[in-house]
Design a protein around this motif. Structure first.
Motif, mmCIF file in Angstrom:
data_model
loop_
_atom_site.group_PDB
_atom_site.id
_atom_site.type_symbol
_atom_site.label_atom_id
_atom_site.label_comp_id
_atom_site.label_asym_id
_atom_site.label_seq_id
_atom_site.Cartn_x
_atom_site.Cartn_y
_atom_site.Cartn_z
ATOM 1 N N LYS A 74 4.753 -1.120 3.042
ATOM 2 C CA LYS A 74 3.797 -1.535 4.004
ATOM 3 C C LYS A 74 2.641 -2.219 3.381
ATOM 4 N N ASN A 75 2.254 -3.086 4.326
ATOM 5 C CA ASN A 75 1.004 -3.858 3.907
ATOM 6 C C ASN A 75 -0.443 -3.387 4.321
ATOM 7 N N TYR A 76 -1.304 -4.025 4.164
ATOM 8 C CA TYR A 76 -2.777 -3.668 4.271
ATOM 9 C C TYR A 76 -3.231 -3.133 5.786
ATOM 10 N N PHE A 77 -2.305 -3.797 6.608
ATOM 11 C CA PHE A 77 -2.701 -3.399 7.970
ATOM 12 C C PHE A 77 -1.840 -2.239 8.693
ATOM 13 N N GLY A 78 -1.173 -1.348 7.405
ATOM 14 C CA GLY A 78 -0.641 -0.300 7.871
ATOM 15 C C GLY A 78 0.956 -0.399 8.490
ATOM 16 N N VAL A 79 1.285 -1.673 8.459
ATOM 17 C CA VAL A 79 2.668 -1.805 8.881
ATOM 18 C C VAL A 79 3.739 -2.146 8.117
ATOM 19 N N TYR A 80 5.048 -1.451 8.094
ATOM 20 C CA TYR A 80 6.004 -1.518 7.165
ATOM 21 C C TYR A 80 6.611 -3.122 7.562
ATOM 22 N N GLN A 81 5.944 -4.111 6.824
ATOM 23 C CA GLN A 81 6.572 -5.653 6.970
ATOM 24 C C GLN A 81 7.716 -6.184 6.171
ATOM 25 N N SER B 143 2.592 6.891 -1.491
ATOM 26 C CA SER B 143 1.495 5.827 -1.745
ATOM 27 C C SER B 143 1.731 5.051 -3.108
ATOM 28 N N TRP B 144 1.328 3.780 -2.813
ATOM 29 C CA TRP B 144 1.599 2.745 -4.180
ATOM 30 C C TRP B 144 0.417 3.021 -4.993
ATOM 31 N N THR C 171 0.837 -0.979 0.033
ATOM 32 C CA THR C 171 0.095 -0.069 -0.018
ATOM 33 C C THR C 171 0.903 1.144 -0.067
ATOM 34 N N GLU C 172 2.241 1.267 0.501
ATOM 35 C CA GLU C 172 2.904 2.182 0.520
ATOM 36 C C GLU C 172 4.370 1.596 0.718
#
Length: 118
Positions: free
Chosen positions: A99-106, A52-53, A32-33
């Motif tokens: 960043k994933n859909y949970f808002g975490v830079y995974q 933003s992606w 997502t980002e």
């Protein structure tokens, strides 16, 4: 899974420029980002810039506003960080992150060293 590979670091004199790139592969549809972070010796990792992606909106740390520009390619596989007017305090290992859909830079890249000499 998403894999990130950075490139473009190096040694530059103060006032010079460098361009970092981060190639994303794997399940890029889950991103997502994308962001850039940096960590100087003896300091905590800090946020530098993000994009933003989907819509391409950007944000920057105050310390780099007006000097750094983050961008992505239309295929959404590469994010770049153009760094101008570099200062010795910009010296750090720079990391690309997704960043994933949970808002975490995974997902994180391995890092690339940027050294700015005075």
């Amino acid at each position: 899974q998403v894999q990130l590979v950075e490139s473009g670091g190096g040694l530059v004199q103060a006032g010079g420029s460098l361009r970092l790139s981060c190639a994303a592969s794997g399940r890029t549809s889950s991103i997502t980002e994308m962001g850039w972070f940096r960590q100087a010796p003896g300091k905590e990792r800090e946020f530098v810039a993000a994009i933003s992606w989907s819509g391409g909106s950007t944000r920057y740390a105050d310390s780099v506003k007006g000097r750094f520009t983050i961008s992505r390619d239309n295929a959404k596989t590469t994010v770049s960080l153009q760094m101008n007017s570099l200062k010795p305090e910009d010296t750090a290992v720079y990391y690309c992150a997704a960043k994933n859909y949970f808002g975490v830079y995974q997902y994180w890249g391995q890092g690339t060293q940027v050294t700015v000499s005075s």
